[in-house]
Design an enzyme around this catalytic site. Sequence first.
Site, PDB file in Angstrom:
ATOM      1  N   THR A 192       0.835  -1.205   0.000  1.00  0.00           N
ATOM      2  CA  THR A 192       0.000   0.000   0.000  1.00  0.00           C
ATOM      3  C   THR A 192       0.865   1.248   0.000  1.00  0.00           C
ATOM      4  O   THR A 192       1.848   1.325   0.737  1.00  0.00           O
ATOM      5  CB  THR A 192      -0.850   0.018   1.288  1.00  0.00           C
ATOM      6  OG1 THR A 192      -1.750  -1.074   1.236  1.00  0.00           O
ATOM      7  CG2 THR A 192      -1.618   1.323   1.446  1.00  0.00           C
ATOM      8  N   ASP A 223      -7.878  -0.715   6.261  1.00  0.00           N
ATOM      9  CA  ASP A 223      -7.700   0.588   6.910  1.00  0.00           C
ATOM     10  C   ASP A 223      -7.458   1.724   5.918  1.00  0.00           C
ATOM     11  O   ASP A 223      -7.729   2.886   6.225  1.00  0.00           O
ATOM     12  CB  ASP A 223      -6.484   0.532   7.848  1.00  0.00           C
ATOM     13  CG  ASP A 223      -5.215   0.197   7.060  1.00  0.00           C
ATOM     14  OD1 ASP A 223      -5.251  -0.751   6.249  1.00  0.00           O
ATOM     15  OD2 ASP A 223      -4.190   0.888   7.241  1.00  0.00           O
TER      16      ASP A 223
HETATM   17  C1  SD4 Z   1      -5.178  -3.252   3.910  1.00  0.00           C
HETATM   18  N1  SD4 Z   1      -3.408  -1.886   4.780  1.00  0.00           N
HETATM   19  O1  SD4 Z   1      -6.033  -3.342   3.032  1.00  0.00           O
HETATM   20  C2  SD4 Z   1      -3.904  -2.509   3.593  1.00  0.00           C
HETATM   21  C3  SD4 Z   1      -2.981  -3.471   2.938  1.00  0.00           C
HETATM   22  C4  SD4 Z   1      -1.555  -3.269   3.167  1.00  0.00           C
HETATM   23  O2  SD4 Z   1       0.487  -4.250   3.530  1.00  0.00           O
HETATM   24  O3  SD4 Z   1      -1.058  -2.196   3.407  1.00  0.00           O
HETATM   25  N2  SD4 Z   1      -0.794  -4.337   3.171  1.00  0.00           N
HETATM   26  O4  SD4 Z   1      -5.302  -3.771   5.016  1.00  0.00           O
END
Ligand code: SD4
Length: 331
Positions: A192, A223
């Site tokens: 992300t 999140d």
């Molecule tokens: C999520 N935080 O959808 C994101 C995914 C992510 O490392 O950052 N993965 O939960």
Amino acid sequence: MKRRNFITRTSLNTLALGLGINSLANANFKQNQLKLKPSEKLASGPVAICTWEFTKANATAGALLDQGLPALDAVIKGVAVEEENIKNTTVGKGGSPDREGNVTLDACVMDHTGNCGSVMAVESITNVAALARKVMEDTPHVILVGKGAEEFAVESGFTAENLLTPETEKLWKEWLKTSDYKPVINIENHDTIGMLGLDKDGNISGACTTSGLAYKMKGRVGDSPVIGSGLFIDNTIGGAAATGMGEEVIKTVGSFLIVELMRNGMSPQEACEEAVNRIVSTNPNHTNFQVAYIAINKQGETGCYCIHPGFKMMKYSNGENNPVVAGSHLK
Ligand code: SD4
């Protein structure tokens, strides 16, 4: 700051907001604004930071900030580099799908005035951070999800396209053979993208954009598009962004927490460490997932911290764009 003062200040702020009495909050707001004298505003020059080693995305934002673009424009253009990078299987077009083969994107933006916009579970638009900005600026709402967000995007001039690439389709079909769902700690050192920018006027804005966890359940949102969790900005204090296991970030409202910790006297680094500590201290399962935070304050100081080693933040300042290896709770 002493723990007791911290608790008193935080709970008084909460009380003031809860009762709809904003005089105390206003007093704090003015106090924090006064801390920044005009001459201090540009002490650091423009700064851009982002999660993971997204070198080009961060350099793009940094260069735009140096040219004098407002932070919101710079971070949205910066994260768009990864949204459009089909080789990146964690953001935008070419992102990994859910377990039914649908690529669903989440994003949010927040600007220096406290305005924010978010889109969740968008299946056909690549530049979802720019779409979140449209929601913020052109609708009476903060969040649009799914089909509503997609229809609004097309009405607003975005192009609808298939986000599943032959490569990610192939990987998904491989995955289907076992359907073994488990969290990935660090994906090829990129994931992300959350980006924070401090512009020439001393204003902070941020953007966060993702395809979420690979092979998640249909309808799952993490999140990243949740204001306060994946991203939070308070232009009088600073900003923070998150990456990693979204469920854990949401439970502790991680980015909001970091900004509040900075409000109460912590540096960006201390605040990121404390936010990770909130997760690991209550969750014995924390060895099985990654969470990483980045933060910036009004003076241009930055920080980053994570649970597992392997996370890096990119930092652009004084015309230089460098990776910063984050400290980690587990060694
Ligand atoms: C999520 N935080 O959808 C994101 C995914 C992510 O490392 O950052 N993965 O939960």
